[in-house]
Design a protein around this motif. Sequence first.
Motif, PDB file in Angstrom:
ATOM      1  N   ARG A   1      39.629  27.243  74.960  1.00 25.69           N
ATOM      2  CA  ARG A   1      39.405  27.666  76.647  1.00 25.69           C
ATOM      3  C   ARG A   1      37.576  27.975  76.837  1.00 25.69           C
TER       4      ARG A   1
ATOM      5  N   GLN B   1      39.771  20.363  75.747  1.00 25.05           N
ATOM      6  CA  GLN B   1      40.042  20.378  76.671  1.00 25.05           C
ATOM      7  C   GLN B   1      41.123  20.379  77.918  1.00 25.05           C
TER       8      GLN B   1
ATOM      9  N   VAL C   1      45.202  20.988  77.401  1.00 27.85           N
ATOM     10  CA  VAL C   1      44.863  23.061  77.705  1.00 27.85           C
ATOM     11  C   VAL C   1      44.599  23.048  79.330  1.00 27.85           C
TER      12      VAL C   1
END
Length: 219
Positions: free
Chosen positions: A94, A204, A207
């Motif tokens: 993150r 990313q 996520v």
Amino acid sequence: MIRVLVADDQDLFRGGFAMILNAQADITVVGEAADGAEAVRAATELCPDVVLMDVRMPGMGGIEATELICAATSAKVLVLTMFDLDEYVYEALRAGASGFLLKDIRRDELAAAVRVVAAGESLLAPTVTRRLIEDLVLRPNHGVAPRLAARLTELTGREAETLRLVARGLSNAEIAGEMVVSEYTVKSHVSRILTKLGLRDRVQAVVFAYESGLVVAGG
């Protein structure tokens, strides 16, 4: 030549990784760091292409260092961990990391991973990455972030479908097969997804897919 910075508080690991990478014709280790603060300073001064970042270090840890390095430099960060299910690794992803490696990785896999990340790809191949994310989003305190969910409207239907497949860990070739399009088209979709959502890479994107509710863990 791919320039690498190795950050690990253990001399044995740090020196071993440096030795393996320096033995490659196309990779050179430009510096080493024993903690996060030192890694941030070195990344700023030495401008490496890739940073191998240990998660657990004294003082400033790998997560904070990853966030600072990703915000201030163009370096890609590969997180190192002893454990395949490590909550700290998720936080590092993150923070901007492009993937993670287990410390028992084989020397040929280490060099290959550095090349993949340096080329602008993300290290999603090990299924442990998806298992890690699924494990964490299944926890009771996890919920869909409305702000992220709202941003899904920025994607076209084909882009949203591409993102779902990326989140499943499929390669561009596999996604092309699923969607019956060319790999070039998939690359274009992925590029537009990253640009529209302001994401660094495919990790990313994974996520984001989970936190926005586009993909449900285990689904």
